[in-house]
Design a protein around this motif. Structure first.
Motif, PDB file in Angstrom:
ATOM      1  N   GLN A   1       0.842  -1.193   0.000  1.00 38.24           N
ATOM      2  CA  GLN A   1       0.000   0.000   0.000  1.00 38.24           C
ATOM      3  C   GLN A   1       0.877   1.242   0.000  1.00 38.24           C
ATOM      4  O   GLN A   1       1.813   1.329   0.781  1.00 38.24           O
ATOM      5  CB  GLN A   1      -0.903   0.007   1.237  1.00 38.24           C
ATOM      6  CG  GLN A   1      -1.799  -1.201   1.327  1.00 38.24           C
ATOM      7  CD  GLN A   1      -2.443  -1.341   2.696  1.00 38.24           C
ATOM      8  OE1 GLN A   1      -1.838  -1.066   3.719  1.00 38.24           O
ATOM      9  NE2 GLN A   1      -3.694  -1.786   2.708  1.00 38.24           N
ATOM     10  N   ARG A   2       0.540   2.169  -0.860  1.00 37.46           N
ATOM     11  CA  ARG A   2       1.279   3.434  -0.949  1.00 37.46           C
ATOM     12  C   ARG A   2       0.489   4.530  -0.246  1.00 37.46           C
ATOM     13  O   ARG A   2      -0.732   4.504  -0.209  1.00 37.46           O
ATOM     14  CB  ARG A   2       1.533   3.786  -2.402  1.00 37.46           C
ATOM     15  CG  ARG A   2       2.400   2.737  -3.096  1.00 37.46           C
ATOM     16  CD  ARG A   2       2.760   3.129  -4.520  1.00 37.46           C
ATOM     17  NE  ARG A   2       3.439   2.039  -5.187  1.00 37.46           N
ATOM     18  CZ  ARG A   2       4.726   1.744  -5.044  1.00 37.46           C
ATOM     19  NH1 ARG A   2       5.493   2.483  -4.275  1.00 37.46           N
ATOM     20  NH2 ARG A   2       5.263   0.720  -5.687  1.00 37.46           N
ATOM     21  N   PHE A   3       1.220   5.497   0.293  1.00 33.72           N
ATOM     22  CA  PHE A   3       0.569   6.585   1.006  1.00 33.72           C
ATOM     23  C   PHE A   3      -0.481   7.285   0.154  1.00 33.72           C
ATOM     24  O   PHE A   3      -1.571   7.607   0.637  1.00 33.72           O
ATOM     25  CB  PHE A   3       1.602   7.602   1.513  1.00 33.72           C
ATOM     26  CG  PHE A   3       2.281   7.168   2.765  1.00 33.72           C
ATOM     27  CD1 PHE A   3       3.535   6.576   2.720  1.00 33.72           C
ATOM     28  CD2 PHE A   3       1.682   7.337   3.995  1.00 33.72           C
ATOM     29  CE1 PHE A   3       4.169   6.169   3.878  1.00 33.72           C
ATOM     30  CE2 PHE A   3       2.309   6.935   5.165  1.00 33.72           C
ATOM     31  CZ  PHE A   3       3.559   6.342   5.102  1.00 33.72           C
ATOM     32  N   GLY A   4      -0.191   7.524  -1.116  1.00 36.26           N
ATOM     33  CA  GLY A   4      -1.105   8.255  -1.980  1.00 36.26           C
ATOM     34  C   GLY A   4      -2.419   7.550  -2.251  1.00 36.26           C
ATOM     35  O   GLY A   4      -3.373   8.177  -2.691  1.00 36.26           O
ATOM     36  N   LYS A   5      -2.496   6.255  -2.003  1.00 36.15           N
ATOM     37  CA  LYS A   5      -3.718   5.474  -2.249  1.00 36.15           C
ATOM     38  C   LYS A   5      -4.551   5.291  -0.987  1.00 36.15           C
ATOM     39  O   LYS A   5      -5.616   4.696  -1.037  1.00 36.15           O
ATOM     40  CB  LYS A   5      -3.366   4.093  -2.812  1.00 36.15           C
ATOM     41  CG  LYS A   5      -2.571   4.123  -4.089  1.00 36.15           C
ATOM     42  CD  LYS A   5      -3.429   4.519  -5.256  1.00 36.15           C
ATOM     43  CE  LYS A   5      -2.601   4.412  -6.536  1.00 36.15           C
ATOM     44  NZ  LYS A   5      -3.250   5.008  -7.653  1.00 36.15           N
ATOM     45  N   MET A   6      -4.076   5.802   0.137  1.00 34.33           N
ATOM     46  CA  MET A   6      -4.768   5.620   1.400  1.00 34.33           C
ATOM     47  C   MET A   6      -5.749   6.772   1.644  1.00 34.33           C
ATOM     48  O   MET A   6      -5.442   7.924   1.340  1.00 34.33           O
ATOM     49  CB  MET A   6      -3.770   5.554   2.560  1.00 34.33           C
ATOM     50  CG  MET A   6      -2.835   4.364   2.487  1.00 34.33           C
ATOM     51  SD  MET A   6      -3.677   2.780   2.751  1.00 34.33           S
ATOM     52  CE  MET A   6      -3.861   2.179   1.081  1.00 34.33           C
ATOM     53  N   PRO A   7      -6.917   6.452   2.198  1.00 31.05           N
ATOM     54  CA  PRO A   7      -7.885   7.514   2.502  1.00 31.05           C
ATOM     55  C   PRO A   7      -7.265   8.571   3.422  1.00 31.05           C
ATOM     56  O   PRO A   7      -6.573   8.242   4.377  1.00 31.05           O
ATOM     57  CB  PRO A   7      -9.013   6.775   3.227  1.00 31.05           C
ATOM     58  CG  PRO A   7      -8.868   5.345   2.803  1.00 31.05           C
ATOM     59  CD  PRO A   7      -7.391   5.138   2.563  1.00 31.05           C
ATOM     60  N   GLY A   8      -7.486   9.828   3.081  1.00 34.95           N
ATOM     61  CA  GLY A   8      -6.989  10.929   3.899  1.00 34.95           C
ATOM     62  C   GLY A   8      -5.573  11.354   3.580  1.00 34.95           C
ATOM     63  O   GLY A   8      -5.090  12.352   4.093  1.00 34.95           O
ATOM     64  N   CYS A   9      -4.873  10.597   2.756  1.00 31.89           N
ATOM     65  CA  CYS A   9      -3.475  10.913   2.451  1.00 31.89           C
ATOM     66  C   CYS A   9      -3.313  11.624   1.115  1.00 31.89           C
ATOM     67  O   CYS A   9      -2.211  12.010   0.758  1.00 31.89           O
ATOM     68  CB  CYS A   9      -2.626   9.643   2.454  1.00 31.89           C
ATOM     69  SG  CYS A   9      -2.419   8.922   4.086  1.00 31.89           S
ATOM     70  N   ASP A  10      -4.394  11.779   0.369  1.00 29.89           N
ATOM     71  CA  ASP A  10      -4.276  12.383  -0.953  1.00 29.89           C
ATOM     72  C   ASP A  10      -4.716  13.844  -1.001  1.00 29.89           C
ATOM     73  O   ASP A  10      -4.626  14.483  -2.027  1.00 29.89           O
ATOM     74  CB  ASP A  10      -5.058  11.576  -1.988  1.00 29.89           C
ATOM     75  CG  ASP A  10      -6.517  11.389  -1.606  1.00 29.89           C
ATOM     76  OD1 ASP A  10      -6.930  11.864  -0.532  1.00 29.89           O
ATOM     77  OD2 ASP A  10      -7.238  10.745  -2.384  1.00 29.89           O
ATOM     78  N   GLY A  11      -5.144  14.383   0.114  1.00 31.76           N
ATOM     79  CA  GLY A  11      -5.637  15.755   0.131  1.00 31.76           C
ATOM     80  C   GLY A  11      -4.690  16.720   0.808  1.00 31.76           C
ATOM     81  O   GLY A  11      -5.126  17.619   1.517  1.00 31.76           O
ATOM     82  N   GLY A  12      -3.408  16.560   0.621  1.00 29.83           N
ATOM     83  CA  GLY A  12      -2.442  17.470   1.215  1.00 29.83           C
ATOM     84  C   GLY A  12      -1.855  16.970   2.522  1.00 29.83           C
ATOM     85  O   GLY A  12      -0.926  17.564   3.049  1.00 29.83           O
ATOM     86  N   GLU A  13      -2.408  15.887   3.070  1.00 30.46           N
ATOM     87  CA  GLU A  13      -1.869  15.313   4.306  1.00 30.46           C
ATOM     88  C   GLU A  13      -0.446  14.796   4.095  1.00 30.46           C
ATOM     89  O   GLU A  13       0.376  14.850   4.979  1.00 30.46           O
ATOM     90  CB  GLU A  13      -2.755  14.157   4.788  1.00 30.46           C
ATOM     91  CG  GLU A  13      -4.165  14.533   5.121  1.00 30.46           C
ATOM     92  CD  GLU A  13      -4.322  15.018   6.549  1.00 30.46           C
ATOM     93  OE1 GLU A  13      -5.270  15.758   6.792  1.00 30.46           O
ATOM     94  OE2 GLU A  13      -3.492  14.668   7.393  1.00 30.46           O
ATOM     95  N   VAL A  14      -0.206  14.253   2.903  1.00 35.15           N
ATOM     96  CA  VAL A  14       1.099  13.712   2.548  1.00 35.15           C
ATOM     97  C   VAL A  14       1.605  14.493   1.334  1.00 35.15           C
ATOM     98  O   VAL A  14       0.864  14.689   0.373  1.00 35.15           O
ATOM     99  CB  VAL A  14       0.997  12.202   2.206  1.00 35.15           C
ATOM    100  CG1 VAL A  14       2.313  11.652   1.724  1.00 35.15           C
ATOM    101  CG2 VAL A  14       0.513  11.417   3.415  1.00 35.15           C
TER     102      VAL A  14
END
Length: 143
Positions: A33-46
């Motif tokens: 699992q990549r950070f960019g595919k995780m819920p909440g991680c694609d909206g500027g969190e990461v």
């Protein structure tokens, strides 16, 4: 019986490290699992630079699972070299112990060469090229 599943943290090179371990032990990743595919991680969190980093990866080895993640400085995570733990592998034969020891020590450093130990085992210790400490052991009394 409970199993031990070591979880390793890397400073951004988890994928490289796990591809190396896969080349040593074989098998397939059961999770990647990549950070960019995780819920909440694609909206500027990461950060965009960290979107492709590994959030969680798992590689079965025998009856256990080796797991890992990238520790992201952008999320305040800081790592020290992996010198605060070791992973112990119990081989099924001296030949298997030799094979694993040679593969894992490639590019790393040998802390204790494989040799017959006073406790009735064939044992060696090393640090791999990623700074992870390993102990390879074959118990002569096992079948």
């Amino acid at each position: 019986m409970a199993s031990i599943n070591p979880y390793l943290n890397f400073p951004g090179n988890t994928e490289e490290a796990f591809n190396f371990y896969k080349s040593v032990f074989g098998g397939e990743f059961i999770t990647l699992q990549r950070f960019g595919k995780m819920p909440g991680c694609d909206g500027g969190e990461v950060s965009a630079a960290d979107q492709e980093k590994i959030m969680h990866i798992a590689l079965p080895i025998g009856g256990n699972v080796l797991m890992g993640t990238d520790a992201l400085e952008s999320m305040g995570q800081q790592l020290a070299d992996g010198n605060n733990f070791s992973i112990s592998v119990n081989a099924d034969s001296e030949a298997e112990a030799d094979k694993l020891f040679a593969a894992l020590s490639a590019g790393g450093s040998i802390q204790m060469p494989l040799e017959k130990a006073f406790w009735g085992a064939y044992f060696g210790a090393l640090k791999d090229k990623f700074g992870i400490q390993w102990m390879i052991n074959y118990d002569y009394g096992q079948k």
